[in-house]
Design a protein around this motif. Structure first.
Motif, PDB file in Angstrom:
ATOM      1  N   SER A 253     -35.707  29.994  28.384  1.00 28.31           N
ATOM      2  CA  SER A 253     -34.304  30.168  28.757  1.00 28.31           C
ATOM      3  C   SER A 253     -33.768  31.521  28.315  1.00 28.31           C
ATOM      4  CB  SER A 253     -33.458  29.042  28.155  1.00 28.31           C
ATOM      5  OG  SER A 253     -33.610  29.007  26.737  1.00 28.31           O
ATOM      6  N   LEU A 254     -34.354  32.091  27.234  1.00 26.51           N
ATOM      7  CA  LEU A 254     -33.972  33.425  26.776  1.00 26.51           C
ATOM      8  C   LEU A 254     -35.093  34.416  27.078  1.00 26.51           C
ATOM      9  CD1 LEU A 254     -32.400  32.772  23.242  1.00 26.51           C
ATOM     10  CD2 LEU A 254     -31.206  33.585  25.272  1.00 26.51           C
ATOM     11  N   PRO A 255     -34.753  35.642  27.464  1.00 23.96           N
ATOM     12  CA  PRO A 255     -35.804  36.626  27.764  1.00 23.96           C
ATOM     13  C   PRO A 255     -36.798  36.826  26.637  1.00 23.96           C
ATOM     14  CG  PRO A 255     -33.677  37.408  28.554  1.00 23.96           C
ATOM     15  CD  PRO A 255     -33.407  36.148  27.774  1.00 23.96           C
ATOM     16  N   GLN A 322     -30.742  44.713  24.031  1.00 24.89           N
ATOM     17  CA  GLN A 322     -30.161  43.374  24.053  1.00 24.89           C
ATOM     18  C   GLN A 322     -30.861  42.403  23.110  1.00 24.89           C
ATOM     19  OE1 GLN A 322     -28.747  41.961  28.026  1.00 24.89           O
ATOM     20  NE2 GLN A 322     -30.134  43.565  28.799  1.00 24.89           N
ATOM     21  N   ALA A 323     -31.898  42.866  22.424  1.00 26.03           N
ATOM     22  CA  ALA A 323     -32.708  41.951  21.620  1.00 26.03           C
ATOM     23  C   ALA A 323     -31.903  41.294  20.500  1.00 26.03           C
ATOM     24  CB  ALA A 323     -33.908  42.691  21.046  1.00 26.03           C
ATOM     25  N   MET A 327     -31.561  37.382  19.845  1.00 30.81           N
ATOM     26  CA  MET A 327     -32.020  36.795  18.592  1.00 30.81           C
ATOM     27  C   MET A 327     -30.905  35.999  17.928  1.00 30.81           C
ATOM     28  SD  MET A 327     -34.952  36.769  16.978  1.00 30.81           S
ATOM     29  CE  MET A 327     -35.218  35.475  15.754  1.00 30.81           C
ATOM     30  N   ALA A 328     -29.677  36.497  18.008  1.00 32.66           N
ATOM     31  CA  ALA A 328     -28.540  35.775  17.427  1.00 32.66           C
ATOM     32  C   ALA A 328     -28.335  34.440  18.138  1.00 32.66           C
ATOM     33  CB  ALA A 328     -27.283  36.631  17.510  1.00 32.66           C
ATOM     34  N   THR A 329     -28.477  34.449  19.462  1.00 28.29           N
ATOM     35  CA  THR A 329     -28.357  33.197  20.220  1.00 28.29           C
ATOM     36  C   THR A 329     -29.455  32.227  19.820  1.00 28.29           C
ATOM     37  OG1 THR A 329     -27.368  34.368  22.092  1.00 28.29           O
ATOM     38  CG2 THR A 329     -28.330  32.212  22.547  1.00 28.29           C
TER      39      THR A 329
END
Length: 383
Positions: A253-255, A322-323, A327-329
């Motif tokens: 779901s996340l890159p 955007q990493a 990572m925070a998400t």
């Protein structure tokens, strides 16, 4: 003497029950007996035959990037610290002052000298005693006779391992089979971006087993990752004597869950495959093409476990603009998942104490748990 004999008999009974279960073929295997999780005598065996003899992971080498960076840890009852010395090498020492035996360093940090918080005896980064207040007035004292005992310390895939066992084979050879399995990921170059420490009220093996199997995901994690977990996508091959693992292949779901566009190491399905690694006894790693997170366990008695929890990014994502946001998400999600796991494993620990508690058959997705039980059965009583 009678109490000692009773304790010994109890240990033997539990180990015997564990071994009998492990002698069953996997298709007929059950969960481990309740006493494996509740017995102080069994924990004493684990301390003697596992924690004092095995390689234990204590953290990530990338967290100790600079001269004087250190982390502290435990090998059973032995406090240790690992630091980056002036030559850039990682070294491990007994974390106990050679004067009145105070613990020297706590947590993580950076030091130019290792200074005892009790009487200010202080040591250089190679463990030699540098100074001891007023001790020059004591005729029998010779500073050169004091040096902190070294502890075996090696790295594997960017992880720091320590052991008190002088005869343990090199960690690289110990885990050579796993190195081949995960070689395309290049885990050694992943960079740690967060680290925390927690204590949960459960037995260390219950938490380890919880990590090893994904059978619980749809139910225990129904508010988070459960709805996205397809049990039919999971592969649980037989483990090895030093580790077990299973694979999950899906679009993330996340890159950062998939391989970065500039990643040329991974091809085909490997660009979206997650490996869940349980390295015996206490090192647990979720490794994806873009990030990793881990747990390192240390029992604090039968019913408490100290947890080192951390994670980070594959090198291709370290400089991606955007990493950090991704990572925070992810970290927010991991915190929610950990809260669900904590409720689950603490409930299991309460349950295994019940007089009517009885272990049932393992599911096809709990093959790693069976292999873990066989590892313990083979280690205990072997020294």
């Amino acid at each position: 003497m009678q109490a000692i004999l009773q304790s010994s008999d109890t240990e033997l009974d539990i180990v015997r029950a564990l071994r009998e279960n492990c002698e069953r073929p996997f298709e007929d295997a059950h969960a481990m007996p309740p006493a494996v999780y509740t017995s102080e005598a069994f924990l004493a065996l684990e301390r003697r035959d596992v924690f004092r003899t095995e390689w234990l992971c204590v953290g990530r080498a990338s967290a100790l990037a600079n001269c004087g960076d250190y982390l502290s840890a435990q090998i059973d009852d032995q406090p240790v610290f690992v630091l980056r010395d002036a030559s850039g090498a990682l070294r491990a020492f007994s974390n106990v002052c050679l004067h009145r035996m105070s613990v020297l360093l706590e947590g993580r940090g950076n030091v130019r000298r290792i200074v005892c918080p009790y009487h200010a005896w202080n040591y250089t980064l190679d463990g030699s005693l540098a100074a001891a207040p007023l001790m020059d007035r004591q005729p029998g004292f010779c500073k050169e006779q004091y040096k902190l005992p070294a502890v075996r310390c090696e790295t594997w895939q960017g992880w720091i391992y320590v052991t008190l066992n002088e005869h343990a084979p090199a960690v690289e050879s110990h885990l050579s089979e796993l190195s081949k399995l995960i070689e395309p990921y290049g885990m050694g170059d992943y960079v740690e971006t967060f680290h925390e420490e927690h204590v949960w009220d459960t037995n260390w093996k219950i938490l380890a087993e919880n990590f090893m199997e994904s059978y619980h995901l749809p139910m225990l994690h129904r508010a988070t990752v459960g709805p996205h977990s397809r049990l039919e996508e999971m592969e649980c091959p037989p483990g090895s004597p030093a580790f077990n693992y299973h694979w999950i292949t899906k679009e993330a779901s996340l890159p950062i869950g998939n391989a970065h566009p500039t990643n040329t190491r991974l091809e085909g399905h490997w660009r979206r495959t997650t490996a869940l690694l349980a390295i015996y006894p206490t090192h647990l790693v979720t490794l994806t093409p873009g990030y990793f997170w881990y747990l390192i366990l240390q029992p604090q008695g039968v019913g408490r476990v100290h947890i080192r929890f951390g994670g980070g990014l594959a090198p291709e994502f370290v400089d991606d603009p955007q990493a950090a946001g991704y990572m925070a998400t992810l970290k927010t999600l991991l915190d929610e998942v950990n809260a669900e796991d904590r409720r689950g494993v603490e409930a299991v620990f309460r349950g295994v104490h019940a007089p009517l508690a009885k272990p049932g058959h393992l599911s096809p997705l709990e093959r790693p748990n069976y292999d873990f039980a066989r590892y313990l059965a083979g280690r205990l009583g072997a020294t």
